[in-house]
Design a protein around this motif. Structure first.
Motif, short mmCIF file in Angstrom:
data_model
loop_
_atom_site.label_atom_id
_atom_site.label_comp_id
_atom_site.label_asym_id
_atom_site.label_seq_id
_atom_site.Cartn_x
_atom_site.Cartn_y
_atom_site.Cartn_z
N ALA A 94 0.83 -1.21 0.00
CA ALA A 94 0.00 0.00 0.00
C ALA A 94 0.86 1.26 0.00
O ALA A 94 0.59 2.22 -0.74
CB ALA A 94 -0.94 -0.01 1.20
N LYS A 95 1.91 1.26 0.82
CA LYS A 95 2.80 2.43 0.87
C LYS A 95 3.54 2.60 -0.45
O LYS A 95 3.73 3.72 -0.94
CB LYS A 95 3.79 2.27 2.02
N LEU A 96 3.97 1.48 -1.03
CA LEU A 96 4.68 1.55 -2.30
C LEU A 96 3.76 2.02 -3.42
O LEU A 96 4.15 2.85 -4.25
CB LEU A 96 5.27 0.17 -2.64
N LEU A 97 2.53 1.53 -3.44
CA LEU A 97 1.58 1.95 -4.46
C LEU A 97 1.33 3.46 -4.39
O LEU A 97 1.29 4.15 -5.41
CB LEU A 97 0.26 1.20 -4.30
N GLN A 98 1.19 3.97 -3.19
CA GLN A 98 0.97 5.41 -3.03
C GLN A 98 2.16 6.20 -3.56
O GLN A 98 2.00 7.24 -4.23
CB GLN A 98 0.74 5.74 -1.56
N ARG A 99 3.39 5.71 -3.32
CA ARG A 99 4.58 6.40 -3.83
C ARG A 99 4.63 6.33 -5.36
O ARG A 99 4.99 7.31 -6.00
CB ARG A 99 5.84 5.79 -3.20
N THR A 100 4.28 5.20 -5.94
CA THR A 100 4.34 5.10 -7.41
C THR A 100 3.36 6.06 -8.08
O THR A 100 3.64 6.56 -9.16
CB THR A 100 4.03 3.66 -7.86
N MET A 101 2.24 6.32 -7.44
CA MET A 101 1.22 7.19 -8.03
C MET A 101 1.71 8.63 -8.14
O MET A 101 1.19 9.42 -8.92
CB MET A 101 -0.06 7.13 -7.20
N ASN A 102 2.74 8.98 -7.36
CA ASN A 102 3.28 10.33 -7.38
C ASN A 102 4.71 10.38 -7.92
O ASN A 102 5.44 11.35 -7.71
CB ASN A 102 3.27 10.92 -5.96
N THR A 103 5.10 9.32 -8.62
CA THR A 103 6.46 9.21 -9.16
C THR A 103 6.39 8.84 -10.63
O THR A 103 5.69 7.89 -11.00
CB THR A 103 7.24 8.12 -8.39
N PRO A 104 7.10 9.56 -11.50
CA PRO A 104 7.08 9.24 -12.94
C PRO A 104 7.53 7.81 -13.21
O PRO A 104 8.46 7.31 -12.56
CB PRO A 104 8.06 10.26 -13.56
N ALA A 105 6.88 7.14 -14.14
CA ALA A 105 7.24 5.78 -14.50
C ALA A 105 8.70 5.72 -14.91
O ALA A 105 9.23 6.63 -15.54
CB ALA A 105 6.35 5.28 -15.62
N GLY A 106 9.38 4.64 -14.51
CA GLY A 106 10.79 4.47 -14.82
C GLY A 106 11.72 5.03 -13.78
O GLY A 106 12.92 4.75 -13.79
N THR A 107 11.20 5.84 -12.85
CA THR A 107 12.02 6.42 -11.79
C THR A 107 12.23 5.40 -10.67
O THR A 107 11.29 4.73 -10.25
CB THR A 107 11.35 7.68 -11.21
N TRP A 108 13.45 5.30 -10.22
CA TRP A 108 13.74 4.37 -9.13
C TRP A 108 13.05 4.83 -7.84
O TRP A 108 13.01 6.01 -7.54
CB TRP A 108 15.24 4.30 -8.88
N ILE A 109 12.55 3.85 -7.11
CA ILE A 109 11.99 4.09 -5.77
C ILE A 109 12.84 3.32 -4.77
O ILE A 109 12.97 2.10 -4.86
CB ILE A 109 10.52 3.65 -5.68
N ARG A 110 13.43 4.07 -3.85
CA ARG A 110 14.26 3.46 -2.81
C ARG A 110 13.59 3.75 -1.46
O ARG A 110 13.03 4.82 -1.25
CB ARG A 110 15.67 4.04 -2.84
N GLY A 111 13.67 2.79 -0.57
CA GLY A 111 13.09 2.97 0.75
C GLY A 111 13.66 1.95 1.70
O GLY A 111 14.60 1.22 1.39
N GLY A 112 13.07 1.89 2.89
CA GLY A 112 13.54 0.91 3.85
C GLY A 112 12.96 1.11 5.22
O GLY A 112 12.13 1.99 5.45
N GLY A 113 13.41 0.26 6.13
CA GLY A 113 12.98 0.35 7.52
C GLY A 113 12.16 -0.83 8.00
O GLY A 113 11.79 -0.89 9.17
N PHE A 114 11.88 -1.81 7.13
CA PHE A 114 11.05 -2.94 7.55
C PHE A 114 11.90 -4.01 8.23
O PHE A 114 13.12 -4.06 8.10
CB PHE A 114 10.33 -3.56 6.33
N LEU A 115 11.22 -4.87 8.97
CA LEU A 115 11.82 -6.07 9.54
C LEU A 115 11.01 -7.28 9.09
O LEU A 115 9.77 -7.23 9.09
CB LEU A 115 11.84 -6.02 11.07
N LEU A 116 11.68 -8.35 8.71
CA LEU A 116 10.97 -9.54 8.24
C LEU A 116 9.98 -10.03 9.29
O LEU A 116 8.83 -10.37 8.97
CB LEU A 116 11.96 -10.64 7.90
N GLY A 117 10.43 -10.08 10.54
CA GLY A 117 9.55 -10.58 11.59
C GLY A 117 8.32 -9.72 11.77
O GLY A 117 7.21 -10.23 11.98
N GLU A 118 8.46 -8.40 11.67
CA GLU A 118 7.32 -7.51 11.82
C GLU A 118 6.35 -7.64 10.64
O GLU A 118 5.17 -7.34 10.78
CB GLU A 118 7.79 -6.07 11.98
N LEU A 119 6.87 -8.05 9.48
CA LEU A 119 5.99 -8.27 8.32
C LEU A 119 5.29 -9.62 8.39
O LEU A 119 4.49 -9.94 7.51
CB LEU A 119 6.80 -8.19 7.02
#
Length: 506
Positions: A94-119
């Motif tokens: 959901a967070k990634l989809l929201q970012r893509t909607m405001n980012t031109p296609a082809g532009t890299w999206i970088r992020g972070g902060g998740f933990l496998l266990g928390e997911l």
């Protein structure tokens, strides 16, 4: 009688961390240095025409320092996709989809902060989940510890990573494709467009300004960043725009170029602005807990995922560490697993005499999981630890390292063994939030409210020392982390210890 603008008296209840005079009520400052400490009457008699800052309703201490941060990377992270606290793959989507909607296609999206266990994941994630919401943007998302990256198919394709790509040394490409561990993350990271010089400067300024606004007066920035990152900080220092003092380490791979950077006995290690200093050479003995790449003694991880990934060898740390010491630089080694710490201590045993002769501290960063027999070996070593990590790691330790639950984040025993505790955040791995470090080190309770090795709890004054004087000693700075004549006039003002804070640099 007119005031002297070159002299300032601060009125405040003052915790000096100077054993010769632990508390005071007034501090005289001039030329960026502490000139005198004492009662209001004593200091007034020394400088009757000095200007006065009246903070008698506040507490004055030596200035806060973050002893382990990736300062420019943190600055970049402030504008990237933040996934801290995400509790499911669908929340990430959901967070990634929201970012893509405001980012031109082809532009890299970088992020972070998740933990496998928390997911809620028991295995490494594949690219497909990211592809579902971001087929037209290459995506690279880092786990909170930065030792694991999750990429979508477009990012992998642009990086040339396929099922037939061999694992790089010190890394692993997980199949089915999507997760990259340790050095394998670089395979995709290298495919991203490099930030411009102006973007590095903006990120450096953003990270430094954010830290200063939180009450910090100095920071130790670590080497897991491109060479442009410290250059940006140097540029800010040269312009007089760096709001805090920075001690920087460079990767051991760039040690051959150290003299070109102005290092060595015959050349000052401070930048033109006086607030930037090259101080360390960084090594990585292993990975991290959440990514199952910390290097462990048997029996290893309780989920059967092995004993982690060793990275820089002890022989390399010993050899290149000696070279660093001869240049007046501290060997600074990331070691999280108990085996990694054992091996680094073994390597450091061969460096102690040289470090003592050069007057340069040896440093181990994180030191999270330790064997009891290794604790006495930390005497005289700077332990750069991050209590804030205990909050998220507690549940992981109980599930992945139950045999080390009582040997994790051993702050009290490290202190009692004679280690120099130097607290930091490891931002952007965790936010540079001193309140969380105070809470974690004092209460020893994790995000689930469960205690972790309660006997390792520290006092408020212990934490203050580890966030001020400890980092100064770890950096080789005798003029910081204490309020006494000759010290740097860099303070933190508090409404109460561990509460709201702001920096005061004169």
């Amino acid at each position: 009688m007119t005031a002297r603008p070159d002299l300032t008296v601060i009125h405040a209840r003052t915790l000096t961390l100077d054993d010769a005079q632990p508390e005071a009520r007034a501090v005289l400052v001039g030329g960026g240095r502490v000139l005198a400490v004492g009662t209001r009457e004593e200091v007034a008699a020394l400088a009757p025409r000095a200007g006065v800052l009246d903070h008698r309703d506040l507490l004055l201490t030596p200035g806060l320092s973050d002893a382990h941060i990736h300062l420019v990377g943190y600055g970049f992270s402030l504008s990237e996709l933040g996934l801290q606290g995400a509790r499911s793959v669908s929340e990430v989507q959901a967070k990634l989809l929201q970012r893509t909607m405001n980012t031109p296609a082809g532009t890299w999206i970088r992020g972070g902060g998740f933990l496998l266990g928390e997911l809620g994941l028991n295995d490494y994630p594949a690219a497909q989940a990211l592809d579902e919401v971001s087929p037209h943007h290459p995506v690279l998302l880092y786990s909170r510890d930065l030792h694991l990256a999750w990429a979508n198919s477009l990012a992998l394709r642009l990086a040339g990573v396929t099922g037939a790509t061999p694992d790089p040394e010190g890394g692993r490409i997980v199949r089915p494709l999507g997760t990259l561990l340790e050095n394998a993350t670089d395979l995709v990271a290298r495919a991203m467009p490099a930030p411009s010089e102006a973007e590095y400067l903006r990120a450096a300024r953003a990270g430094a300004d954010d830290l200063a606004a939180r009450g910090y007066v100095s920071a130790h920035t670590m080497a897991s960043e491109d060479a442009q990152a410290p250059r940006a900080l140097q540029a800010l220092a040269a312009r007089g725009e760096l709001p805090l003092r920075v001690w920087a380490s460079l990767p051991h791979e760039r040690l051959d170029h150290a003299r070109e950077l102005g290092l060595g006995q015959s050349v000052s290690r401070e930048g033109p602005g006086g607030l930037f200093q090259w101080g360390g050479v960084k090594f990585f003995a292993d990975g991290a807990l959440g990514s199952r790449t910390a290097w462990l003694h048997a029996p290893g991880f309780a989920d059967g995922s092995g004993t982690g990934i060793p990275l820089d060898s002890p022989a390399l740390i010993r050899e290149r560490g000696a070279e660093a010491l001869r240049l007046g630089l501290s060997p600074v080694t990331h070691a999280i697993g108990d085996r990694a710490n054992t091996e680094v201590l073994d390597a450091y045993d061969g460096l102690r005499d040289l470090a003592a002769r050069r007057g340069v501290p040896l440093r181990i960063e994180h030191a999270q999981h330790l064997r009891p027999e290794d604790l006495p070996r930390f005497r005289g070593i700077a332990a750069g630890v991050q209590p804030i990590h205990l909050l998220a790691d507690g549940p992981l330790i109980r599930s992945l390292l139950p045999h080390l639950e009582g040997e994790s984040y051993a702050f009290r025993r490290l202190r009692d063994a004679g280690a120099i505790l130097a607290f930091g955040s490891d931002a952007p791995v965790a936010p540079p939030e001193y309140r969380a470090n105070f809470a974690a080190a004092i209460t020893r309770r994790d995000d689930e409210g469960q205690p972790l090795a309660s006997g390792e709890a520290l006092t408020e004054m212990d934490v203050l020392w580890a966030h001020t004087r400890g980092p100064a000693l770890a950096a080789g700075w005798d003029d910081e982390g204490v309020i006494r004549p000759g010290a740097r006039a860099a303070f933190t003002l508090w409404d109460r210890l561990g509460g709201n804070a702001r920096a005061l640099v004169l």
